[in-house]
Design a protein around this motif. Structure first.
Motif, PDB file in Angstrom:
ATOM      1  N   PHE A  52      -5.350  -8.278  31.210  1.00  0.00           N
ATOM      2  CA  PHE A  52      -5.014  -7.085  31.970  1.00  0.00           C
ATOM      3  C   PHE A  52      -5.699  -5.857  31.377  1.00  0.00           C
ATOM      4  N   ILE A  53      -5.851  -5.857  30.045  1.00  0.00           N
ATOM      5  CA  ILE A  53      -6.473  -4.711  29.387  1.00  0.00           C
ATOM      6  C   ILE A  53      -7.548  -5.184  28.421  1.00  0.00           C
ATOM      7  N   GLY A  54      -8.470  -4.268  28.156  1.00  0.00           N
ATOM      8  CA  GLY A  54      -9.430  -4.437  27.083  1.00  0.00           C
ATOM      9  C   GLY A  54      -9.081  -3.421  26.011  1.00  0.00           C
ATOM     10  N   ILE A  55      -9.461  -3.725  24.784  1.00  0.00           N
ATOM     11  CA  ILE A  55      -9.156  -2.817  23.677  1.00  0.00           C
ATOM     12  C   ILE A  55     -10.409  -2.649  22.835  1.00  0.00           C
ATOM     13  N   LYS A  56     -10.818  -1.388  22.687  1.00  0.00           N
ATOM     14  CA  LYS A  56     -11.920  -1.084  21.771  1.00  0.00           C
ATOM     15  C   LYS A  56     -11.294  -0.662  20.455  1.00  0.00           C
ATOM     16  N   ARG A  57     -11.619  -1.329  19.398  1.00  0.00           N
ATOM     17  CA  ARG A  57     -11.047  -1.049  18.077  1.00  0.00           C
ATOM     18  C   ARG A  57     -11.388   0.369  17.614  1.00  0.00           C
ATOM     19  N   GLY A  58     -10.633   0.838  16.651  1.00  0.00           N
ATOM     20  CA  GLY A  58     -10.856   2.180  16.116  1.00  0.00           C
ATOM     21  C   GLY A  58     -10.317   3.215  17.077  1.00  0.00           C
ATOM     22  N   SER A  59     -11.111   4.211  17.360  1.00  0.00           N
ATOM     23  CA  SER A  59     -10.650   5.273  18.258  1.00  0.00           C
ATOM     24  C   SER A  59     -11.012   4.998  19.704  1.00  0.00           C
ATOM     25  N   GLY A  60     -11.502   3.780  19.996  1.00  0.00           N
ATOM     26  CA  GLY A  60     -11.916   3.425  21.356  1.00  0.00           C
ATOM     27  C   GLY A  60     -10.792   3.386  22.358  1.00  0.00           C
ATOM     28  N   GLY A  61      -9.721   2.686  22.024  1.00  0.00           N
ATOM     29  CA  GLY A  61      -8.541   2.659  22.872  1.00  0.00           C
ATOM     30  C   GLY A  61      -8.516   1.558  23.907  1.00  0.00           C
ATOM     31  N   ALA A  62      -7.436   1.559  24.703  1.00  0.00           N
ATOM     32  CA  ALA A  62      -7.177   0.530  25.709  1.00  0.00           C
ATOM     33  C   ALA A  62      -7.566   1.021  27.097  1.00  0.00           C
ATOM     34  N   TYR A  63      -7.960   0.073  27.931  1.00  0.00           N
ATOM     35  CA  TYR A  63      -8.361   0.372  29.303  1.00  0.00           C
ATOM     36  C   TYR A  63      -8.048  -0.844  30.173  1.00  0.00           C
ATOM     37  N   LEU A  64      -7.883  -0.618  31.475  1.00  0.00           N
ATOM     38  CA  LEU A  64      -7.575  -1.706  32.401  1.00  0.00           C
ATOM     39  C   LEU A  64      -8.801  -2.562  32.669  1.00  0.00           C
ATOM     40  N   LEU A  65      -8.606  -3.868  32.716  1.00  0.00           N
ATOM     41  CA  LEU A  65      -9.656  -4.805  33.095  1.00  0.00           C
ATOM     42  C   LEU A  65      -9.532  -5.230  34.552  1.00  0.00           C
ATOM     43  N   LYS A  66      -8.328  -5.101  35.099  1.00  0.00           N
ATOM     44  CA  LYS A  66      -8.065  -5.488  36.484  1.00  0.00           C
ATOM     45  C   LYS A  66      -7.576  -4.271  37.250  1.00  0.00           C
ATOM     46  N   ALA A  67      -7.777  -4.309  38.532  1.00  0.00           N
ATOM     47  CA  ALA A  67      -7.264  -3.235  39.381  1.00  0.00           C
ATOM     48  C   ALA A  67      -5.742  -3.237  39.307  1.00  0.00           C
ATOM     49  N   PRO A  68      -5.130  -2.070  39.214  1.00  0.00           N
ATOM     50  CA  PRO A  68      -3.663  -2.015  39.118  1.00  0.00           C
ATOM     51  C   PRO A  68      -2.967  -2.588  40.350  1.00  0.00           C
ATOM     52  N   THR A  69      -3.676  -2.641  41.478  1.00  0.00           N
ATOM     53  CA  THR A  69      -3.105  -3.248  42.681  1.00  0.00           C
ATOM     54  C   THR A  69      -3.012  -4.766  42.552  1.00  0.00           C
ATOM     55  N   SER A  70      -3.789  -5.340  41.638  1.00  0.00           N
ATOM     56  CA  SER A  70      -3.801  -6.800  41.495  1.00  0.00           C
ATOM     57  C   SER A  70      -2.912  -7.305  40.357  1.00  0.00           C
ATOM     58  N   ILE A  71      -2.235  -6.396  39.661  1.00  0.00           N
ATOM     59  CA  ILE A  71      -1.325  -6.793  38.583  1.00  0.00           C
ATOM     60  C   ILE A  71       0.104  -6.603  39.074  1.00  0.00           C
ATOM     61  N   SER A  72       0.801  -7.697  39.305  1.00  0.00           N
ATOM     62  CA  SER A  72       2.188  -7.597  39.765  1.00  0.00           C
ATOM     63  C   SER A  72       3.132  -7.528  38.570  1.00  0.00           C
ATOM     64  N   LEU A  73       4.331  -7.058  38.841  1.00  0.00           N
ATOM     65  CA  LEU A  73       5.339  -7.045  37.782  1.00  0.00           C
ATOM     66  C   LEU A  73       5.637  -8.466  37.306  1.00  0.00           C
ATOM     67  N   TYR A  74       5.520  -9.424  38.205  1.00  0.00           N
ATOM     68  CA  TYR A  74       5.716 -10.826  37.818  1.00  0.00           C
ATOM     69  C   TYR A  74       4.649 -11.256  36.816  1.00  0.00           C
ATOM     70  N   ASP A  75       3.399 -10.843  37.064  1.00  0.00           N
ATOM     71  CA  ASP A  75       2.311 -11.172  36.136  1.00  0.00           C
ATOM     72  C   ASP A  75       2.626 -10.628  34.745  1.00  0.00           C
ATOM     73  N   VAL A  76       3.102  -9.399  34.693  1.00  0.00           N
ATOM     74  CA  VAL A  76       3.436  -8.761  33.414  1.00  0.00           C
ATOM     75  C   VAL A  76       4.599  -9.494  32.761  1.00  0.00           C
ATOM     76  N   TYR A  77       5.614  -9.789  33.532  1.00  0.00           N
ATOM     77  CA  TYR A  77       6.800 -10.517  33.071  1.00  0.00           C
ATOM     78  C   TYR A  77       6.396 -11.838  32.426  1.00  0.00           C
ATOM     79  N   LYS A  78       5.524 -12.569  33.077  1.00  0.00           N
ATOM     80  CA  LYS A  78       5.074 -13.851  32.529  1.00  0.00           C
ATOM     81  C   LYS A  78       4.209 -13.654  31.284  1.00  0.00           C
ATOM     82  N   ALA A  79       3.400 -12.604  31.269  1.00  0.00           N
ATOM     83  CA  ALA A  79       2.491 -12.373  30.143  1.00  0.00           C
ATOM     84  C   ALA A  79       3.229 -12.014  28.859  1.00  0.00           C
ATOM     85  N   VAL A  80       4.341 -11.307  28.959  1.00  0.00           N
ATOM     86  CA  VAL A  80       4.983 -10.814  27.732  1.00  0.00           C
ATOM     87  C   VAL A  80       6.330 -11.437  27.399  1.00  0.00           C
ATOM     88  N   ASP A  81       7.009 -12.004  28.372  1.00  0.00           N
ATOM     89  CA  ASP A  81       8.352 -12.504  28.098  1.00  0.00           C
ATOM     90  C   ASP A  81       8.424 -14.012  27.899  1.00  0.00           C
TER      91      ASP A  81
END
Length: 146
Positions: A52-81
């Motif tokens: 769902f996200i990419g992370i650039k180390r250091g001061s780069g930070g996090a950014y979305l890899l997928k469109a927010p319209t394509s990430i459902s709450l169910y997807d997030v629920y499965k990814a973290v819980d």
């Protein structure tokens, strides 16, 4: 049983990244969530693993890899819980097998608890990170206009 706060924090992270045009550091995200940056990195790692996200180390930070319209709450629920089907509710360990209620309650109640979990997951499938973000933006605009 409560679902881990990783779910709501992950939704917070994805919503925050969605509204910001710059890449966000774990400390910047932690300031919004009001939680330890180490915990943010832990959850961000799960979101990265789910692609769902990419992370650039250091001061780069996090950014979305997928469109927010394509990430459902169910997807997030499965990814973290990692709540498996039929495991949302926790049973007391040792009902009395000599009691006719104790020996049958789990099998009967499981039918309804599985339906409840499936219904909740169905609702989560219908809502995207984009929808959450849009509702937050509308609420913020309404509160500043009042």
């Amino acid at each position: 049983m409560k679902i881990s706060n990783r779910f709501t924090i992950a939704v917070h992270i994805l919503s925050l990244i969605n509204v910001r045009s710059d890449h966000l550091t774990s400390q910047q995200i932690a300031n919004s969530v009001n939680i330890n940056a180490g915990y943010i990195r832990q959850i961000s790692g799960l979101l990265k693993k789910a692609e769902f996200i990419g992370i650039k180390r250091g001061s780069g930070g996090a950014y979305l890899l997928k469109a927010p319209t394509s990430i459902s709450l169910y997807d997030v629920y499965k990814a973290v819980d990692v709540v498996m089907e039929g495991e949302l509710f926790h049973w007391h360990e040792d009902p009395n097998p000599n009691c006719w209620i104790g020996s049958n309650i789990q099998e009967i109640l499981d039918i309804f608890l599985l339906k409840a979990q499936q219904a909740m997951e169905g609702v989560l499938r219908e809502v995207s990170i984009q929808e959450i973000t849009e509702l937050i933006i509308k609420k913020e605009k309404a509160s500043t206009e009042a």
